[in-house]
Design an enzyme around this catalytic site. Structure first.
Site, PDB file in Angstrom:
ATOM      1  N   ASP A 118      -9.456  -0.778   7.755  1.00 12.73           N
ATOM      2  CA  ASP A 118      -9.929   0.509   8.319  1.00 12.73           C
ATOM      3  C   ASP A 118     -10.544  -0.075   9.500  1.00 12.73           C
ATOM      4  OD1 ASP A 118      -9.477   2.432   6.584  1.00 12.73           O
ATOM      5  OD2 ASP A 118     -11.414   2.042   5.419  1.00 12.73           O
ATOM      6  N   ARG A 135      -5.698   0.854  -4.434  1.00 13.13           N
ATOM      7  CA  ARG A 135      -4.850   0.267  -3.233  1.00 13.13           C
ATOM      8  C   ARG A 135      -4.771  -1.009  -3.333  1.00 13.13           C
ATOM      9  NH1 ARG A 135      -8.862   3.146   0.014  1.00 13.13           N
ATOM     10  NH2 ARG A 135      -8.383   4.663  -1.168  1.00 13.13           N
ATOM     11  N   ARG A 176       0.710  -1.166  -0.001  1.00 10.32           N
ATOM     12  CA  ARG A 176       0.105  -0.050  -0.088  1.00 10.32           C
ATOM     13  C   ARG A 176       0.847   1.270  -0.148  1.00 10.32           C
ATOM     14  NH1 ARG A 176      -5.007   2.098   2.302  1.00 10.32           N
ATOM     15  NH2 ARG A 176      -5.140   4.260   1.703  1.00 10.32           N
ATOM     16  N   ASP A 185      -6.669  -2.039   2.026  1.00 12.40           N
ATOM     17  CA  ASP A 185      -7.078  -0.761   2.856  1.00 12.40           C
ATOM     18  C   ASP A 185      -7.595  -1.830   4.151  1.00 12.40           C
ATOM     19  OD1 ASP A 185      -7.541   1.790   3.718  1.00 12.40           O
ATOM     20  OD2 ASP A 185      -9.437   1.465   3.052  1.00 12.40           O
TER      21      ASP A 185
END
Length: 169
Positions: free
Chosen positions: A100, A95, A83, A98
Site C-alpha cells: 500500500d 494474501r 497475490r 500487500d
C-alpha cells in the site's frame, strides 16, 4: 524525485520471505530506490476474520514514478508474488503480499483507484508503529497530526510484535 512510504504485509506462506522479496523487487525497479526499511512486525489481522497474523514493514523509497505508475508497479509485484485479488472489495482476504502507498511526498490524491494518504493509515497500529521508527514527526497532510500524535490517538490498537518480541505501544 518523490519520497514515498509503502506498507508491506503478508499473512500466508513464507510471510517474512514475501516481504523481503517484495522489497527486493521494488529495489530492482529502474525508477525506485530503497532508502530504508523499518523492522518487521508481527501483527494481528485488522478488520478481517483471518486467524493468521501478518508480518508487516514500512519501506521508504525515492522514485521518479507518478503515484499511478507506482501503484501499477506495486500491483505488478503483488501479482508476481502470487497475490490473488478478489472482485469483492468489501472483504479482506489472506494474501501473499500487500503493498500500500501510505504517503507520496505531501500529496493529497483522491481518485477512484488511488487515495493518498492511505485512507486507513491513521487507524492501523501496523502502519503507525513502523512509521514511528522512520518518520515520527512527519505530519499527515490531511489530518495535520504527526505520526506520534496519530499513534497516541489509537483507541483500540491491534497487537503488534517486533518480529519475535512484543513491542509496547
Amino acid at each position: 524525485m518523490a519520497i514515498v512510504y509503502l506498507s508491506l504485509g503478508s499473512n500466508t506462506g513464507d510471510r517474512i520471505g514475501y516481504v523481503q522479496q517484495a522489497t527486493s523487487l521494488l529495489g530492482a525497479c529502474e525508477n525506485i530506490s530503497i532508502i530504508r526499511t523499518s523492522a518487521f512486525y508481527e501483527t494481528e489481522p485488522w478488520n478481517m476474520s483471518s486467524k493468521t497474523w501478518f508480518v508487516n514493514a514500512v519501506v521508504e523509497i525515492k522514485t521518479k514514478l507518478s503515484p499511478k505508475e507506482l501503484l501499477a508497479e506495486c500491483q505488478r509485484i503483488e501479482a508476481q508474488l502470487g497475490r490473488k485479488r478478489s472482485n469483492e472489495t468489501s472483504n479482506y482476504e489472506d494474501r501473499t503480499i500487500d503493498i500500500d502507498i501510505l504517503f507520496y511526498n505531501n500529496e493529497i490524491i483522491q481518485d477512484e483507484d488511488l487515495t493518498i494518504p492511505h485512507k486507513y493509515v491513521h487507524l492501523r497500529a501496523f502502519t503507525l508503529v513502523p512509521l514511528l521508527e522512520l518518520i515520527p514527526d512527519y505530519v499527515h497532510p490531511v489530518l495535520h497530526k504527526s505520526i506520534i500524535e496519530l499513534h497516541n490517538d489509537l483507541e483500540n490498537p491491534e497487537m503488534v510484535f517486533l518480529y519475535g518480541t512484543r513491542v509496547e505501544i
